[in-house]
Write an enzyme that holds these catalytic residues in place. Structure first.
Site, PDB file in Angstrom:
ATOM      1  N   ARG A 160       0.810  -1.217   0.000  1.00  0.00           N
ATOM      2  CA  ARG A 160       0.000   0.000   0.000  1.00  0.00           C
ATOM      3  C   ARG A 160       0.846   1.271   0.000  1.00  0.00           C
ATOM      4  O   ARG A 160       0.301   2.375  -0.012  1.00  0.00           O
ATOM      5  CB  ARG A 160      -0.947   0.023   1.208  1.00  0.00           C
ATOM      6  CG  ARG A 160      -2.074  -0.986   1.147  1.00  0.00           C
ATOM      7  CD  ARG A 160      -3.131  -0.708   2.209  1.00  0.00           C
ATOM      8  NE  ARG A 160      -3.811   0.558   1.967  1.00  0.00           N
ATOM      9  CZ  ARG A 160      -3.769   1.606   2.780  1.00  0.00           C
ATOM     10  NH1 ARG A 160      -3.046   1.557   3.892  1.00  0.00           N
ATOM     11  NH2 ARG A 160      -4.417   2.712   2.495  1.00  0.00           N
ATOM     12  N   LYS A 161       2.153   1.137  -0.021  1.00  0.00           N
ATOM     13  CA  LYS A 161       3.000   2.311   0.062  1.00  0.00           C
ATOM     14  C   LYS A 161       3.363   2.829  -1.340  1.00  0.00           C
ATOM     15  O   LYS A 161       2.928   2.293  -2.341  1.00  0.00           O
ATOM     16  CB  LYS A 161       4.249   1.994   0.889  1.00  0.00           C
ATOM     17  CG  LYS A 161       3.930   1.564   2.324  1.00  0.00           C
ATOM     18  CD  LYS A 161       3.066   2.592   3.049  1.00  0.00           C
ATOM     19  CE  LYS A 161       2.925   2.297   4.542  1.00  0.00           C
ATOM     20  NZ  LYS A 161       2.091   1.129   4.828  1.00  0.00           N
ATOM     21  N   ILE A 162       4.195   3.878  -1.376  1.00  0.00           N
ATOM     22  CA  ILE A 162       4.511   4.547  -2.640  1.00  0.00           C
ATOM     23  C   ILE A 162       5.147   3.583  -3.636  1.00  0.00           C
ATOM     24  O   ILE A 162       4.759   3.524  -4.802  1.00  0.00           O
ATOM     25  CB  ILE A 162       5.454   5.741  -2.389  1.00  0.00           C
ATOM     26  CG1 ILE A 162       4.803   6.764  -1.456  1.00  0.00           C
ATOM     27  CG2 ILE A 162       5.851   6.390  -3.712  1.00  0.00           C
ATOM     28  CD1 ILE A 162       3.571   7.440  -2.005  1.00  0.00           C
TER      29      ILE A 162
END
Length: 350
Positions: A160-162
């Site tokens: 879910r991160k960059i």
């Protein structure tokens, strides 16, 4: 990559560390198995011991506090600014005690905390600042990248991160002595000699495998494109949500660049946020809360017993912040649909 013979930490991990540290402007990077293990490792390397206190914002994913507790230390929860969801630096000084050994601001949803005053207060008390930059790769503050704004920064590469490595994290620092401690503690407390290793500390196995790191190397090559898409979508949301009654879109202070790992709006008190989530889901649009006010969670509530009125802004954010869909593949038309549906669902509560 598999033909190289490296499956555990190897050349791909070293290259991933080089790319991330170069991006942040830090001298050193240390890939870890997750951001949570990275935070724990950074706290240990910074000298935080059992019984010490670490100041953190109350509004964050519980991993922030969990890592403090895993080190045997005590998290001291500080309220946030609603406008940024970040630790309120005006409240920082009063949180210090004789047991304070570190300050760990969180860059909420990718927006760097107000690090100028945070660093200044920490320097007065002589304690290190460790950035929980889990969501903030690509964010910056006064021309400096997240991860290079304190003594050390920790990123997450969860899906879910960059960018993602599946699971993984990274510590960045320019402090050579801190880097030496991290290097030893990350790999069982071992120092390699000419023939074998000497174990000089009770360390951890917090390394990132070369398999995961290889994914990260490719992802770093796409970072500029990923960030461009996120900023474009955030601008589109701001346009679409302008004038929607009861919704406050994210604000970005002058001098900061928001990474927009998540696009989190604040709903008016009169709006039932959880009913909005249900209403959006009924129309096939997934939304969720912003993140957690940790003092409201059963473990922290039972252990620390902090009253809501002690942390009013974090309490409100827990009940009224709403995360809207944002990912690079999202289209402008879908942003318009999400925004229109949100306005309609909110309107149906009146």
């Amino acid at each position: 990559m598999l033909e190289s013979g490296y499956l555990t930490q190897g050349p791909q991990a070293a290259e991933f560390e080089r790319l991330v540290s170069k991006h942040t402007g830090s001298r050193f990077g240390f890939a870890t198995s997750s951001a949570t293990t990275g935070i724990h490792l950074a706290l240990h390397a910074a000298g935080v011991k059992p019984g010490d206190e670490v100041i953190i914002p109350d509004f964050s994913f519980p991993a922030t506090a969990n890592a403090v507790i895993q080190q045997g230390a005590v998290p001291v929860f500080v309220d946030i600014e609603l406008s940024t969801f970040n630790l309120d630096p005006r409240l920082l000084r009063e949180a210090f005690t004789t047991r304070t050994r570190a300050v760990m601001p969180v860059h909420a949803f990718g927006l760097p905390a107000d690090m100028g005053p945070i660093n200044a207060v920490a320097a007065e008390f002589g304690v290190p600042v460790i950035e929980d930059a889990a969501c903030a790769l690509g964010g910056s503050y006064r021309g400096r990248e997240a991860g290079a704004l304190g003594d050390a920064g920790v990123f997450s590469f969860h899906p879910r991160k960059i960018i993602t490595t599946g699971e993984g994290g990274m510590i960045t620092t320019s402090d050579e002595s801190l880097a030496e401690r991290i290097s030893v503690l990350r790999s069982h407390g071992a120092v390699r000699g000419s023939h074998f290793m000497s174990f000089v500390d009770a360390g951890y196995n917090y390394r990132l495998s070369d398999v995961h790191a290889a994914i990260g190397v490719v992802q770093m090559g796409r970072l500029a494109s990923i960030m461009s898409d996120r900023w474009r979508l955030a601008d589109r949301y701001a346009l679409e949500l302008d004038g929607v009654e009861g919704v406050t879109a994210p604000t970005v202070p002058d001098g900061s660049v928001h990474a927009f790992q998540s696009y989190v709006v604040l709903l008016d008190d009169a709006i039932d946020r959880d009913a909005v989530i249900d209403g959006m889901r009924a129309r096939d649009i997934e939304t969720t809360l912003g993140t957690y006010s940790m003092h409201l969670q059963p473990y922290f509530r039972d252990r620390f017993g902090i009253a809501d009125e002690m942390l009013p802004m974090a309490t409100r954010a827990h009940r009224s912040a709403l995360t809207l869909p944002l990912y690079p593949q999202l289209s402008d038309e879908e942003v318009s649909e999400v925004s229109a549906t949100l306005a309609d669902v909110i309107g149906s509560q009146k």
